[in-house]
Design an enzyme around this catalytic site. Structure first.
Site, PDB file in Angstrom:
ATOM      1  N   CYS A 394     -40.797   7.691  63.952  1.00 34.52           N
ATOM      2  CA  CYS A 394     -41.185   8.123  62.476  1.00 34.52           C
ATOM      3  C   CYS A 394     -42.449   8.562  62.067  1.00 34.52           C
ATOM      4  O   CYS A 394     -42.596   9.519  61.331  1.00 34.52           O
ATOM      5  CB  CYS A 394     -40.753   6.768  61.690  1.00 34.52           C
ATOM      6  SG  CYS A 394     -39.119   6.402  61.420  1.00 34.52           S
ATOM      7  N   ARG A 395     -43.383   7.988  62.927  1.00 35.27           N
ATOM      8  CA  ARG A 395     -44.690   8.450  62.814  1.00 35.27           C
ATOM      9  C   ARG A 395     -44.972  10.165  63.195  1.00 35.27           C
ATOM     10  O   ARG A 395     -45.501  10.757  62.347  1.00 35.27           O
ATOM     11  CB  ARG A 395     -45.735   7.903  63.801  1.00 35.27           C
ATOM     12  CG  ARG A 395     -47.108   8.265  63.873  1.00 35.27           C
ATOM     13  CD  ARG A 395     -47.941   7.420  64.723  1.00 35.27           C
ATOM     14  NE  ARG A 395     -49.055   8.131  64.852  1.00 35.27           N
ATOM     15  CZ  ARG A 395     -50.155   7.574  66.009  1.00 35.27           C
ATOM     16  NH1 ARG A 395     -49.513   6.762  66.668  1.00 35.27           N
ATOM     17  NH2 ARG A 395     -51.274   8.293  66.149  1.00 35.27           N
TER      18      ARG A 395
END
Length: 429
Positions: A394-395
């Site tokens: 997700c980062r």
């Protein structure tokens, strides 16, 4: 064009055929084959035939995740709690090319037909969408409750290890690059409070309140009477205990409840921080209509949610849907603003905090690594690995602008169309 394969092929050769530009990391397999740069610090090893079956029967991220969770796909050179370097390589530098039907047939035949029998999925995997119908229609109250339970009732102690003392599982706002995660989460709650123009004696409704961070902040810092609701029983229990610890019972309350069951009206403000992702795009009109009905004229709504960089609807990936957020849906801020306006809100301000979410996820990954042994003891090695993979992926998604984070500030106008807003924003001062 994909490379032509002989009748029998190695696993590495098959992988090279669908990734003709090569791999940005070292790959080896149980059949003795290998590919990718030998000096790469990141090494992926396919250790078992079951792992190959996972990959072949669920192409894309789902098969790889299944093999990784079950221990059939081993990764070295990165910490399992933060495989960020691997995710950067896979998402930024690895480019798969879909083979032609004839080439796909040759690949499968060369690897062995026996690998097309799907192994049982890991126990951590949620049912596919078509099998969730027994839980109710999508985004019905019953099915939403099951989906929330799958993600948020993992373990309060596990979330404490990841989130830190704030127990805040939403994007922070970093006033400076060197701010701590706790400082940034405080700033996020205070930014929401300032945008809502909270004042002592007012009433706040926080829908999807999580562990009650916004509720407690509004009560403690602004003297607001705050009500939070969550579909997670574990969150509600933790939040009520935190309220008691801080001596805020006279101002703050968190209920284990669906937001649609809130009967009170005439709130001065409503905050929705991380709920919109769970309610379903088709339900936006009724969602915003409900919130409008719960506000007094002049009351404000702050809607904080993960968004797409465009307004074209598409489902989340299989990994996210099966392991992280069942039935979660994302869309662009334009669609969200339009539905809020159509429900009767006047939208006054929007802000994209995409980079802040990448920083937040980095902080959560650091926390997971720092508490890795305790986290594994709490939820097991497989579940801890899933979370490490999820946070890191997700980062990268936020860094690549695959996803964004928007705050949208809206108001319920008076009958004469007055808004009770000042001529210029006050929350930045």
């Amino acid at each position: 064009m994909t490379a032509t394969l002989p009748t029998q092929v190695s696993i590495a050769a098959a992988l090279t055929a669908v990734a003709p530009a090569g791999l940005p990391f070292r790959f080896t397999a149980y059949d003795g084959s290998s590919t990718g740069p030998e000096d790469s610090p990141v090494h992926m090893h396919l250790a078992t035939e079951r792992g190959l079956s996972y990959v072949l029967t669920a192409p894309g991220d789902l098969g790889l995740v299944r093999a990784y969770v079950q221990g059939d796909l081993e990764i070295t050179g990165v910490h399992p709690g933060n495989p960020y370097d691997l995710m950067k390589l896979m998402l930024n530098e690895l480019h798969f090319q879909r083979p032609s039907p004839a080439e796909a047939l040759r690949i499968v035949r060369g690897l062995g037909w026996s690998h097309l029998k799907p192994p049982p999925p890991p126990p951590q995997e949620h049912l596919p969408k078509w099998r969730r119908t027994f839980e109710g229609l999508r985004h019905s109250r019953t099915r939403d409750k099951v989906a929330i339970h799958h993600h948020y009732d993992v373990s309060n102690k596990f979330y404490e290890y990841i989130l830190g003392p704030s127990m805040t599982y939403t994007c922070a706002v970093f006033p400076t690059l060197d701010a701590t995660l706790e400082q940034a989460q405080y700033e996020k709650y205070d930014l929401v409070a300032r945008k809502l123009d909270l004042k002592a004696g007012q009433r706040l409704l926080d829908v999807g309140c999580g562990w009650g961070g916004m509720v407690r902040h509004a009560a403690r810092e602004y003297g607001v009477k705050a009500l939070g609701v969550t579909l997670s029983a574990a969150q509600a229990e933790w939040a009520q205990e935190a309220i008691k610890r801080e001596g805020l019972e006279h101002l703050a309350e968190v209920r284990f409840s669906d937001y649609r069951d809130v009967s009170e009206r005439d709130f001065d403000a409503i905050s929705s921080i991380g709920l919109t992702e769970h309610i379903g795009v088709r339900n936006y009109p009724s969602y915003f209509g409900f919130l409008l009905d719960r506000l007094r004229p002049g009351g404000r709504l702050l809607n904080h949610m993960i968004t797409r960089p465009d307004n074209r609807f598409r489902p989340t990936g299989a990994f996210i849907d099966r392991y992280i957020f069942p039935d979660g849906e994302l869309i662009g801020s334009g669609r969200i603003i339009a539905d809020a306006q159509d429900a009767g809100f006047e939208v006054r301000h929007e802000e994209n905090l995409r980079e802040h979410y990448a920083l937040t996820l980095a902080g959560w990954s650091d926390n997971l690594v720092a508490h890795w042994d305790e986290a594994v003891e709490e939820v097991g090695f497989a579940t801890a690995k899933i979370w490490g993979l999820y946070l890191a992926a997700c980062r990268v998604g936020f860094e690549r602008n695959n996803t964004q984070l928007h705050q949208i500030l809206a108001v319920k106008l008076h009958d004469d169309a007055s808004s009770d807003f000042p001529l210029r924003p006050t929350w930045l001062s």
